[in-house]
Enzyme design. Sequence first.
Site, PDB file in Angstrom:
ATOM      1  CD  GLU A  63      -5.759 -18.247 -55.962  1.00 54.97           C
ATOM      2  OE1 GLU A  63      -5.406 -17.209 -56.587  1.00 54.97           O
ATOM      3  OE2 GLU A  63      -6.951 -18.553 -55.760  1.00 54.97           O
TER       4      GLU A  63
ATOM      5  CG  HIS B 268     -14.518 -20.097 -54.408  1.00 49.99           C
ATOM      6  ND1 HIS B 268     -15.102 -18.846 -54.397  1.00 49.99           N
ATOM      7  CD2 HIS B 268     -13.279 -19.933 -54.941  1.00 49.99           C
ATOM      8  CE1 HIS B 268     -14.274 -17.969 -54.917  1.00 49.99           C
ATOM      9  NE2 HIS B 268     -13.160 -18.607 -55.249  1.00 49.99           N
TER      10      HIS B 268
ATOM     11  CD  GLU C  12      -9.749 -21.173 -53.548  1.00 53.46           C
ATOM     12  OE1 GLU C  12      -9.015 -20.373 -54.161  1.00 53.46           O
ATOM     13  OE2 GLU C  12     -10.750 -20.823 -52.912  1.00 53.46           O
TER      14      GLU C  12
ATOM     15  CG  ASP D 279      -7.805 -17.541 -51.893  1.00 50.12           C
ATOM     16  OD1 ASP D 279      -7.454 -17.935 -53.006  1.00 50.12           O
ATOM     17  OD2 ASP D 279      -8.992 -17.330 -51.583  1.00 50.12           O
TER      18      ASP D 279
ATOM     19  CG  HIS E 147     -10.020 -13.622 -52.368  1.00 54.18           C
ATOM     20  ND1 HIS E 147     -10.366 -12.463 -53.005  1.00 54.18           N
ATOM     21  CD2 HIS E 147      -9.712 -14.503 -53.345  1.00 54.18           C
ATOM     22  CE1 HIS E 147     -10.276 -12.627 -54.316  1.00 54.18           C
ATOM     23  NE2 HIS E 147      -9.890 -13.852 -54.545  1.00 54.18           N
TER      24      HIS E 147
END
Length: 336
Positions: A139, A7, A34, A36, A49
Amino acid sequence: MTLVIAHRGASGHRPEHSRSAYELAIEMGCDAIEPDLVPTRDGVLVLRHENEISGTTDIADHPEFADRRTTKTVDGQTLTGWFTEDFTWAELQTLRTRERLPGLRPASAAHDGEDSILRLEDLLAILDDAPRPVGLVAEVKHATSFRQEGFPMDALFDDVLGAAGWRGDPRLTVESFEKGVLRDLRSRRTGGRLVYLQEARGSAADEVASHGSLAPTYASERSDEALARLADEFDGISVDLKTLMAGTDSRAVDDPGPVRSAVVDRAHLAGLAVYTWTLRPENRFLPGPLRRGGDVAGFGEWERWFTSVMRTGVDGVFADHTDLAVRARSAVGGSA
């Protein structure tokens, strides 16, 4: 077996979305990373993020940018700070990353200032250079909001992947809290698995933009009928831990057998993979019965929690501490 998805990199050990966080996650054995994605003023996708970056960079220490501090409303949330879309990529390159939760993670905060902000193509290069295949679970943030400001996130993302040779790459997964941008990427034939992120409450920003107060809620999109419709378009859903574990027996953490999760069972029946976020070992983030001691930053009975989550049969977990999630998966008895 359950995938371990780093993450924002190994963000329990290094400032999130930094080069060192990504490289450490790979070293610790993650299956995927992951990031963003948010845009700059000149259309570069950077890895943060949120587009508001005062908490994860040293931008407040740059007097040359003081006049760009502003207040904006993003997907209904009012924020004050500095926003990536108000800066060029060249300007953001002058910043350094910082730990977002320094009170909880002082060891990570000790690495403040060591790394610069990265672009999507920088992470793709890290993955291409990895000693083994490591996936990307990207994401796409605030697609409707950014499109209204002139940043078509699907086109920007597709262009970077195309230039890097990642279009259609089997390592690719794309996720978003909005179905619209996932559909746009499918229309572009960007490739990869498409995963619909769902909050526990509220409605997707693109649905609100289209339907206002009549927008379907995320919860309503977890009915059997809605899951079947989602399976016609997407490969999976990703839900928060509370939603995943709702209704499970509290004794499940001590039972070595399977843990029944209604969301996992029903989504799998519909043909959807299920992912969940975010495994963290600190007391602050654990269920009350698993907290130990009075320090919110101290680690509680994290392994009992991590393994019980994995025993639901969930297809992937997002974790800040890659090493601990990999250890928990081994305890459950599997590897990717």
